[in-house]
Design a protein around this motif. Structure first.
Motif, PDB file in Angstrom:
ATOM      1  N   ALA A 127       0.842  -1.212   0.000  1.00 36.23           N
ATOM      2  CA  ALA A 127       0.000   0.000   0.000  1.00 36.23           C
ATOM      3  C   ALA A 127       0.874   1.258   0.000  1.00 36.23           C
ATOM      4  N   GLU A 128       1.956   1.235   0.753  1.00 34.69           N
ATOM      5  CA  GLU A 128       2.850   2.401   0.790  1.00 34.69           C
ATOM      6  C   GLU A 128       3.500   2.639  -0.572  1.00 34.69           C
ATOM      7  N   ALA A 129       3.898   1.545  -1.223  1.00 38.68           N
ATOM      8  CA  ALA A 129       4.529   1.677  -2.549  1.00 38.68           C
ATOM      9  C   ALA A 129       3.524   2.296  -3.523  1.00 38.68           C
ATOM     10  N   TYR A 130       2.263   1.882  -3.420  1.00 38.72           N
ATOM     11  CA  TYR A 130       1.250   2.389  -4.347  1.00 38.72           C
ATOM     12  C   TYR A 130       1.016   3.888  -4.150  1.00 38.72           C
ATOM     13  N   ILE A 131       0.775   4.299  -2.914  1.00 46.23           N
ATOM     14  CA  ILE A 131       0.460   5.724  -2.673  1.00 46.23           C
ATOM     15  C   ILE A 131       1.670   6.593  -3.040  1.00 46.23           C
ATOM     16  N   ASN A 132       2.866   6.066  -2.804  1.00 46.95           N
ATOM     17  CA  ASN A 132       4.067   6.826  -3.173  1.00 46.95           C
ATOM     18  C   ASN A 132       4.236   6.912  -4.681  1.00 46.95           C
ATOM     19  N   SER A 133       3.879   5.860  -5.412  1.00 48.88           N
ATOM     20  CA  SER A 133       4.033   5.926  -6.872  1.00 48.88           C
ATOM     21  C   SER A 133       3.082   6.971  -7.454  1.00 48.88           C
ATOM     22  N   ILE A 134       1.861   7.039  -6.903  1.00 52.63           N
ATOM     23  CA  ILE A 134       0.900   8.049  -7.391  1.00 52.63           C
ATOM     24  C   ILE A 134       1.414   9.450  -7.026  1.00 52.63           C
ATOM     25  N   GLY A 135       1.843   9.611  -5.780  1.00 52.89           N
ATOM     26  CA  GLY A 135       2.337  10.916  -5.332  1.00 52.89           C
ATOM     27  C   GLY A 135       3.507  11.405  -6.173  1.00 52.89           C
ATOM     28  N   GLN A 136       4.435  10.488  -6.476  1.00 49.90           N
ATOM     29  CA  GLN A 136       5.623  10.896  -7.250  1.00 49.90           C
ATOM     30  C   GLN A 136       5.254  11.339  -8.659  1.00 49.90           C
ATOM     31  N   GLN A 137       4.197  10.760  -9.231  1.00 51.73           N
ATOM     32  CA  GLN A 137       3.782  11.190 -10.577  1.00 51.73           C
ATOM     33  C   GLN A 137       3.363  12.658 -10.568  1.00 51.73           C
ATOM     34  N   ILE A 138       2.742  13.086  -9.477  1.00 57.09           N
ATOM     35  CA  ILE A 138       2.302  14.491  -9.387  1.00 57.09           C
ATOM     36  C   ILE A 138       3.501  15.380  -9.066  1.00 57.09           C
ATOM     37  N   VAL A 139       4.312  14.927  -8.098  1.00 49.57           N
ATOM     38  CA  VAL A 139       5.506  15.708  -7.723  1.00 49.57           C
ATOM     39  C   VAL A 139       6.386  15.960  -8.955  1.00 49.57           C
ATOM     40  N   ALA A 140       6.441  14.971  -9.857  1.00 49.91           N
ATOM     41  CA  ALA A 140       7.291  15.089 -11.054  1.00 49.91           C
ATOM     42  C   ALA A 140       6.886  16.270 -11.940  1.00 49.91           C
ATOM     43  N   GLN A 141       5.681  16.811 -11.744  1.00 48.09           N
ATOM     44  CA  GLN A 141       5.222  17.948 -12.553  1.00 48.09           C
ATOM     45  C   GLN A 141       5.568  19.277 -11.887  1.00 48.09           C
ATOM     46  N   THR A 142       6.116  19.234 -10.695  1.00 48.05           N
ATOM     47  CA  THR A 142       6.336  20.466  -9.931  1.00 48.05           C
ATOM     48  C   THR A 142       7.802  20.885  -9.976  1.00 48.05           C
TER      49      THR A 142
ATOM     50  N   SER B  54     -14.145   7.088  -4.754  1.00 52.63           N
ATOM     51  CA  SER B  54     -14.401   5.868  -5.514  1.00 52.63           C
ATOM     52  C   SER B  54     -13.573   5.848  -6.785  1.00 52.63           C
ATOM     53  N   GLU B  55     -13.108   7.021  -7.230  1.00 53.36           N
ATOM     54  CA  GLU B  55     -12.246   7.055  -8.416  1.00 53.36           C
ATOM     55  C   GLU B  55     -10.864   7.584  -8.054  1.00 53.36           C
ATOM     56  N   LEU B  56      -9.878   7.037  -8.748  1.00 53.44           N
ATOM     57  CA  LEU B  56      -8.499   7.454  -8.491  1.00 53.44           C
ATOM     58  C   LEU B  56      -8.318   8.956  -8.713  1.00 53.44           C
ATOM     59  N   SER B  57      -8.965   9.508  -9.754  1.00 51.81           N
ATOM     60  CA  SER B  57      -8.775  10.941 -10.046  1.00 51.81           C
ATOM     61  C   SER B  57      -9.275  11.813  -8.890  1.00 51.81           C
ATOM     62  N   GLU B  58     -10.219  11.310  -8.091  1.00 53.39           N
ATOM     63  CA  GLU B  58     -10.710  12.077  -6.934  1.00 53.39           C
ATOM     64  C   GLU B  58      -9.634  12.119  -5.844  1.00 53.39           C
ATOM     65  N   LEU B  59      -9.040  10.963  -5.578  1.00 51.76           N
ATOM     66  CA  LEU B  59      -7.956  10.924  -4.585  1.00 51.76           C
ATOM     67  C   LEU B  59      -6.780  11.783  -5.059  1.00 51.76           C
ATOM     68  N   VAL B  60      -6.458  11.666  -6.359  1.00 50.62           N
ATOM     69  CA  VAL B  60      -5.349  12.450  -6.915  1.00 50.62           C
ATOM     70  C   VAL B  60      -5.644  13.951  -6.772  1.00 50.62           C
TER      71      VAL B  60
ATOM     72  N   THR C  64      -7.670  -0.379 -12.370  1.00 48.09           N
ATOM     73  CA  THR C  64      -7.883  -1.608 -11.603  1.00 48.09           C
ATOM     74  C   THR C  64      -6.946  -1.620 -10.390  1.00 48.09           C
ATOM     75  N   ALA C  65      -5.723  -1.132 -10.596  1.00 46.81           N
ATOM     76  CA  ALA C  65      -4.760  -1.112  -9.482  1.00 46.81           C
ATOM     77  C   ALA C  65      -5.303  -0.264  -8.331  1.00 46.81           C
TER      78      ALA C  65
ATOM     79  N   THR D 283      -7.953  -2.199  -6.345  1.00 41.84           N
ATOM     80  CA  THR D 283      -7.299  -3.193  -5.475  1.00 41.84           C
ATOM     81  C   THR D 283      -6.727  -2.512  -4.229  1.00 41.84           C
ATOM     82  N   PHE D 284      -6.040  -1.398  -4.450  1.00 39.47           N
ATOM     83  CA  PHE D 284      -5.438  -0.638  -3.350  1.00 39.47           C
ATOM     84  C   PHE D 284      -6.524  -0.176  -2.369  1.00 39.47           C
ATOM     85  N   ARG D 285      -7.625   0.359  -2.917  1.00 36.59           N
ATOM     86  CA  ARG D 285      -8.698   0.891  -2.071  1.00 36.59           C
ATOM     87  C   ARG D 285      -9.297  -0.222  -1.201  1.00 36.59           C
ATOM     88  N   ASN D 286      -9.525  -1.383  -1.809  1.00 37.54           N
ATOM     89  CA  ASN D 286     -10.053  -2.514  -1.027  1.00 37.54           C
ATOM     90  C   ASN D 286      -9.093  -2.892   0.093  1.00 37.54           C
ATOM     91  N   ARG D 287      -7.805  -2.861  -0.229  1.00 38.41           N
ATOM     92  CA  ARG D 287      -6.796  -3.230   0.760  1.00 38.41           C
ATOM     93  C   ARG D 287      -6.804  -2.233   1.934  1.00 38.41           C
TER      94      ARG D 287
END
Ligand code: ZN
Length: 272
Positions: free
Chosen positions: A61-76, A114-120, A255-256, A259-263
């Protein structure tokens, strides 16, 4: 080619946008803390919060949230600095940023996204507070320059402990001004779009939050007290989104993420 041109327009708009930021990204007029000191302060806070917040220690779960976070950080413009994303096992619908590139995301927020774009959308907003250095700016305003300087040097344990206690109690470091909120919304919309996520997710998440406030007001106390959310803020965010060139490759969900949200929901189950 079309994407290239639209991308260039977005970059130009972002750069102009940064130029007129309320206190200027990275160099607020009240901010005397160097980036190096800010990152050191963040490392200390991370260590202390780890013992006081219910952090989810789950490698996947930590790897997942960090991978999403880094994608956004990469734009800054802070993409060269080490950022870290943490998961908190609480039903509160909350997320917050502290100095030094740390973002804390609560299980309750993931459950309501419920959608990844909302969390993002919320993550991009928190990252934007960090990039704009609203945290140290607020500390400098609240305590004065001398105290913040001593804090960074570890010479003011009393105030430091007060700040840690306040983060733990309030699920936030500071209550931000309306201008700071708008700045974080505006930058967040651009960063998430640049990272390839549907920026409508931010608007949709704000709508969700207002709806959850009707249904379960206590679960949103922390988020609303640190990030005042009003109808006109939603309108403003929507306007920012409408300025962007339409793209049909923007991600809303994966889908990823399901899975993460259920976890997370199952890991956090049973937590009051
Ligand atoms: Zn905010």
């Amino acid at each position: 080619m079309r994407y290239l041109i639209s991308g260039m327009i977005v970059i130009a708009v972002t750069v102009i946008g940064l130029g007129c930021a309320s206190q200027g990204v990275n160099k607020g007029q009240f901010n005397i803390v160097s980036l190096q000191d800010e990152w050191e302060l963040g490392a200390q806070l991370e260590k202390d919060l780890d013992g006081q917040l219910r952090i989810i220690h789950d490698r996947e779960a930590e790897a997942y949230i960090n991978s999403i976070g880094q994608q956004i950080v990469a734009q800054t413009e802070m993409k060269e600095l080490p950022w870290k994303f943490h998961l908190v096992s609480e039903q509160q619908v909350n997320a917050f940023n502290i100095p030094g590139g740390h973002v804390y995301v609560y299980a309750g927020l993931i459950q309501e996204s419920s959608e990844l774009s909302e969390l993002v959308g919320v993550m991009a907003h928190e990252i934007s507070h960090g990039v704009s250095r609203h945290g140290t700016e607020q500390l400098s305003k609240q305590y004065g320059i001398a105290i913040v300087a001593s804090l960074v040097l570890g010479q003011n344990p009393a105030i430091y402990q007060q700040i840690v206690a306040s983060i733990v109690a309030n699920g936030a470091m500071a209550r931000f001004s309306r201008d700071a909120e708008r700045e974080a919304d505006r930058l967040g919309v651009h960063y998430m779009y640049e990272a390839g996520y549907d920026p409508e997710g931010m608007v949709s998440m704000f709508r969700n939050l207002l709806e959850v406030r009707q249904r379960k007001p206590s679960s949103l106390e922390q988020f609303f007290s640190s990030h005042p959310l009003t109808e006109d803020r939603i309108q403003y965010t929507r306007q920012e989104v409408s300025k962007l060139q339409r793209r049909d490759d923007l991600v809303m969900n994966t889908t990823a993420y399901r899975t993460f949200r259920n976890r997370i929901v199952s890991l956090a189950q049973g937590t009051p």
